[in-house]
Design a protein around this motif. Structure first.
Motif, PDB file in Angstrom:
ATOM      1  N   ALA A   1      10.809   3.603   5.808  1.00 35.24           N
ATOM      2  CA  ALA A   1      11.331   4.385   4.689  1.00 35.24           C
ATOM      3  C   ALA A   1      10.281   4.552   3.593  1.00 35.24           C
ATOM      4  O   ALA A   1      10.182   5.611   2.964  1.00 35.24           O
ATOM      5  N   LEU A   2       9.474   3.516   3.353  1.00 36.44           N
ATOM      6  CA  LEU A   2       8.406   3.631   2.362  1.00 36.44           C
ATOM      7  C   LEU A   2       7.329   4.618   2.814  1.00 36.44           C
ATOM      8  O   LEU A   2       6.801   5.391   2.011  1.00 36.44           O
ATOM      9  N   ALA A   3       7.000   4.594   4.104  1.00 38.69           N
ATOM     10  CA  ALA A   3       6.025   5.562   4.618  1.00 38.69           C
ATOM     11  C   ALA A   3       6.561   6.977   4.474  1.00 38.69           C
ATOM     12  O   ALA A   3       5.825   7.903   4.105  1.00 38.69           O
ATOM     13  N   ASP A   4       7.848   7.172   4.748  1.00 38.64           N
ATOM     14  CA  ASP A   4       8.455   8.492   4.573  1.00 38.64           C
ATOM     15  C   ASP A   4       8.397   8.925   3.111  1.00 38.64           C
ATOM     16  O   ASP A   4       8.108  10.096   2.811  1.00 38.64           O
ATOM     17  N   ALA A   5       8.660   7.995   2.199  1.00 39.74           N
ATOM     18  CA  ALA A   5       8.626   8.323   0.773  1.00 39.74           C
ATOM     19  C   ALA A   5       7.219   8.718   0.344  1.00 39.74           C
ATOM     20  O   ALA A   5       7.037   9.663  -0.437  1.00 39.74           O
TER      21      ALA A   5
ATOM     22  N   GLY B   1       0.810  -1.202   0.000  1.00 38.03           N
ATOM     23  CA  GLY B   1       0.000   0.000   0.000  1.00 38.03           C
ATOM     24  C   GLY B   1       0.850   1.261   0.000  1.00 38.03           C
ATOM     25  O   GLY B   1       0.535   2.246  -0.681  1.00 38.03           O
ATOM     26  N   LEU B   2       1.954   1.227   0.735  1.00 35.51           N
ATOM     27  CA  LEU B   2       2.850   2.390   0.794  1.00 35.51           C
ATOM     28  C   LEU B   2       3.558   2.604  -0.538  1.00 35.51           C
ATOM     29  O   LEU B   2       3.764   3.750  -0.964  1.00 35.51           O
TER      30      LEU B   2
ATOM     31  N   ILE C   1       5.745  -5.448  -5.300  1.00 34.58           N
ATOM     32  CA  ILE C   1       5.346  -5.628  -6.698  1.00 34.58           C
ATOM     33  C   ILE C   1       3.846  -5.398  -6.872  1.00 34.58           C
ATOM     34  O   ILE C   1       3.409  -4.774  -7.849  1.00 34.58           O
ATOM     35  N   GLY C   2       3.042  -5.879  -5.935  1.00 33.90           N
ATOM     36  CA  GLY C   2       1.604  -5.644  -6.031  1.00 33.90           C
ATOM     37  C   GLY C   2       1.279  -4.161  -6.004  1.00 33.90           C
ATOM     38  O   GLY C   2       0.433  -3.679  -6.765  1.00 33.90           O
ATOM     39  N   GLY C   3       1.930  -3.412  -5.120  1.00 38.16           N
ATOM     40  CA  GLY C   3       1.712  -1.981  -5.045  1.00 38.16           C
ATOM     41  C   GLY C   3       2.180  -1.261  -6.293  1.00 38.16           C
ATOM     42  O   GLY C   3       1.496  -0.365  -6.814  1.00 38.16           O
ATOM     43  N   HIS C   4       3.345  -1.642  -6.786  1.00 38.81           N
ATOM     44  CA  HIS C   4       3.869  -1.050  -8.020  1.00 38.81           C
ATOM     45  C   HIS C   4       2.923  -1.288  -9.182  1.00 38.81           C
ATOM     46  O   HIS C   4       2.565  -0.364  -9.928  1.00 38.81           O
ATOM     47  N   ASN C   5       2.470  -2.521  -9.338  1.00 41.26           N
ATOM     48  CA  ASN C   5       1.662  -2.857 -10.508  1.00 41.26           C
ATOM     49  C   ASN C   5       0.279  -2.211 -10.460  1.00 41.26           C
ATOM     50  O   ASN C   5      -0.268  -1.820 -11.503  1.00 41.26           O
TER      51      ASN C   5
END
Length: 560
Positions: free
Chosen positions: A260-264, A39-40, A538-542
């Protein structure tokens, strides 16, 4: 098309739970349900493309199952409590999102202890070709198995190099993927026939065969000759990561990644609200309304699209469609059931090995296989299929802190404390379905005791004697069954992949990215998507790519 893998790490608070999230009544471009790592990732991509993005997370922190937590009371050690190694996360995602996160390579691939002719010995894989060759020779008395090992894993690496890049592209067809691999014999061995046939053709030694097969059984209830090829699908995902199949140690633990993903995502402009439980999604295919609850009450938010980082079963409930069984990859319907025992430990010291040819610090820094001979795996599956806990449960362990001591307080590291993670195989959720809570605890305790009893004969002292004590004087060990994960993380049946993994190609009538649902503006963005799973993003990216592609690539996020 379901499948695979556990979410992401811990971040901050529920301080925003009661804050207005309506943006003056304007609809969001995307509401993302679930603040796990997928999700992030989706939030960061879409926000970087200029979209108005809101993430609603049920728990008081982001990260889902990829979290670092102080697991034992009063002990300053931050364990990756649920998921623990990184293989499938593409560097492309890290680079695209500017995520500050690092992994470290493990110098040792694996060690598997055994007893031959009354002597403690084992198979050591790592520290260069020469040492691995010598270990094979010591175990098997010749060169044959080592040479077969080299051929087999050269084959899987070629597959990894050709398949892994496709995971962040639109789904290929089956024939397109076969052409990309370009070797008919390899395709047949890994994609057409049960994995056990290839394992038996390549290898003769029971222990070597078992070590190879285990990658087809991680979190998956299957066996070498399963005609559904579920073991092949699981094996594929475990050997293609990064185009190499390497499993790396996250520096700082899994929580470092998801923090780090949440920060991004926040830096890109996404709004993240913890303590918000999504109760219902209503959609007409063009716009959607998301209803949520907090500790302070209920609310709704409008969005053009909803991306769901939860299981397909949870999505079905949110849409008011009932709790449908997951479609099994082979067709038909069957209940979702996890198949693992996750154990976290903190040790005062590592126990030494009875096999004096290998140092414990080397053996435990890679994957330490226990009771995973080929025959043992078959018997464990047979017993579990009959509804019984395996008498000899297979498992594998590794010590995160040997590669990354930063997860320990400096004083603990200086005293020689170490973490130890154990992942048990072939213990399906149904094995833990005793009646009362006390009975379920007793079954879990029995599973743990049997599992550790298989490890101890290879050590000079029982692992229980090495356990640290928490602030209350209790041993620093916890065990999580599939039912525990179902209760704590809402994983259906405790399945770490949200259901049986699928091959990474498009099925007839399926979507272009493997994230589509029956509703045009509702997408899966997590483990339940095709090619979702593991700590991969990958799920989030796609899902983000599917959104941006549908809008003509609007915004700054790259579409690959």
């Amino acid at each position: 098309m379901l499948r695979r893998g556990m979410p992401a790490a811990s971040h901050n608070s529920s301080a925003h739970a009661s804050e207005d999230i309506s943006e003056d009544g304007a609809a969001y471009d995307a509401v993302i349900v679930g603040g796990g790592h997928n999700g992030l990732v989706a939030a960061a991509y879409l926000a970087r493309a200029g979209q108005r993005v809101l993430v609603l997370e049920r728990l008081g922190r982001t990260g889902g199952a990829a979290v670092s937590e102080q697991t034992f009371a009063g002990v300053d050690a931050r364990l990756s409590r649920y998921s623990y190694l990184v293989s499938l996360l593409p560097q492309q995602i890290i680079d695209d999102l500017g995520v500050r996160f690092a992994v470290r390579k493990r110098g040792v691939s694996s060690y598997t202890p055994t007893v031959r002719d009354g002597q403690s010995t084992g198979l050591f894989v790592g520290d260069g070709t020469t040492r691995t060759r010598e270990s094979f020779a010591r175990l098997t008395g010749g060169e044959r198995e080592f040479e077969a090992w080299e051929r087999f894993y050269a084959m899987t690496q070629r597959v990894a190099q050709r398949v892994f890049p496709t995971l962040t592209e639109p789904l290929p067809t089956r024939e397109e993927l076969k052409a990309r691999i370009g070797e008919d014999a390899v395709w047949e061995a890994l994609f057409e026939r049960p994995l056990g046939e290839a394992v038996e053709e390549y290898f003769a030694d029971d222990l070597v065969r078992g070590v190879v097969l285990t990658d087809g059984l991680i979190g998956t209830f299957s066996h070498a000759h399963d005609p559904s090829l579920l073991q092949n699908r699981c094996f594929l995902y475990h050997v293609i990561g990064g185009g190499t199949g390497d499993w790396d140690v996250p520096v700082g633990g899994m929580g470092a990644l998801t923090d780090a993903l949440a920060d991004a995502a926040r830096s890109a402009g996404a709004r993240i609200r913890t303590g918000h439980t999504v109760q219902r999604i209503d959609t007409d295919g063009t716009t959607a309304e998301v209803r949520y609850s907090t500790a302070d009450g209920e609310g709704t938010v409008a969005a053009r699209r909803v991306l769901v980082n939860a299981s397909p079963q949870a999505l079905s409930q949110m849409l008011g469609e009932g709790e449908a069984a997951s479609p099994a990859a082979g067709g038909g319907e069957s209940p979702v059931s996890g198949s693992q025992l996750k154990v976290n430990m903190l040790l005062r010291r590592l126990p030494r090995l009875k096999d004096t040819a290998v140092d414990a610090r080397e053996a435990f820094s890679g994957t330490f296989h226990v009771a995973e001979g080929y025959g043992q795996l078959a018997e464990a599956h047979r017993q579990a299929e009959a509804g019984d806990l395996p008498a000899v449960p297979p498992s594998e362990l590794y010590c995160h802190s040997l590669t990354d001591p930063t997860i320990l307080a400096p004083e603990l590291a200086a005293q020689g404390f170490q973490t130890l993670t154990l992942f048990g195989l072939l213990t399906p959720a149904e094995c833990f379905d005793a009646g009362s809570a006390a009975e379920r605890d007793a079954v879990r305790d029995a599973a743990l005791a049997r599992t550790l009893a298989e490890l101890d004969p290879h050590l000079t002292e029982p692992v229980g004697d090495c356990l640290a004590l928490d602030a209350d004087g209790r041993p620093c060990i916890e065990a999580k069954t599939p039912r525990d994960l179902e209760g704590e993380l809402r994983l259906p049946g405790g399945h770490i992949f949200h259901g049986d993994l699928s091959f990474p190609w498009a099925e007839e009538g399926g979507g272009r990215w493997g994230v589509e649902t029956a509703h045009p503006n509702v997408l899966l963005c997590g483990a339940g998507s095709v090619r979702g799973g593991g700590v991969s993003g990958i799920g989030g990216h796609n899902a983000a790519m599917a959104v941006l592609e549908a809008e003509g690539g609007r915004g700054a996020a790259p579409v690959h």
